[in-house]
Design an enzyme around this catalytic site. Sequence first.
Site, mmCIF file in Angstrom:
data_model
loop_
_atom_site.group_PDB
_atom_site.id
_atom_site.type_symbol
_atom_site.label_atom_id
_atom_site.label_comp_id
_atom_site.label_asym_id
_atom_site.label_seq_id
_atom_site.Cartn_x
_atom_site.Cartn_y
_atom_site.Cartn_z
ATOM 1 N N ASP A 155 -9.666 9.088 -18.549
ATOM 2 C CA ASP A 155 -9.007 9.007 -19.849
ATOM 3 C C ASP A 155 -7.781 8.112 -19.766
ATOM 4 O O ASP A 155 -7.330 7.730 -18.685
ATOM 5 C CB ASP A 155 -8.598 10.409 -20.314
ATOM 6 N N TYR A 201 -9.898 17.071 -9.871
ATOM 7 C CA TYR A 201 -8.765 16.785 -10.753
ATOM 8 C C TYR A 201 -7.525 17.461 -10.202
ATOM 9 O O TYR A 201 -7.579 18.585 -9.720
ATOM 10 C CB TYR A 201 -9.032 17.316 -12.163
#
Length: 195
Positions: free
Chosen positions: A114, A172
């Site tokens: 993103d 992540y």
Amino acid sequence: KTGIAGTYGNLCSKCKLTKCIKNVLVNFIFEVNSYNNKNKKNIQLRDAANYLFEEKNDKIKGMRNIKLELRFDGAKYHGWQIQNNGITIESELNKHLSNLLGEEIQVIGASRTDSGVHALGNVAVFDTTNRMPAEKISYALNQRLPEDIRIQKSEEVPTDWHPRHCDSRKTYEYRIYRGEFPMPVKRLYSLFTYV
């Protein structure tokens, strides 16, 4: 023959998969029939296919698949995938690889990110006919890329190797800085919250 073969020159450069073979065949038959009708010819499907595959194989023979391992600071990018609203990691790689190798390059990434997200170990792959040694591409490309994108390794891999179709995992990491006041040097890499 040139009119028919030209239509299918770069047919599957993005997906590199055989799942679209049905569409290819349907379109191929349609194109051969259209070509015959338009030019008052009677090219047999077998002859047209042989011509097409001979030409395609000549192009494929010189094709190499190059894998890139890269890291980037995504603070000023609109994510990985090409966007109309700003620069992305993919657009930067495509632009600088195309300039370096003298042909249009389109990278395929293992994973998208993103806007504003960083990566410590993403993988991408691209096809090229350029003869530059694969391990030298990382050095030459790093001279051209912005300093917030760096190639850690470049190597030639089998032509059927694809970063999304191999065993891999994604991790992540979210960083939160807690304190009485924000820390300026951590503002791009952590979320501040008061103690």
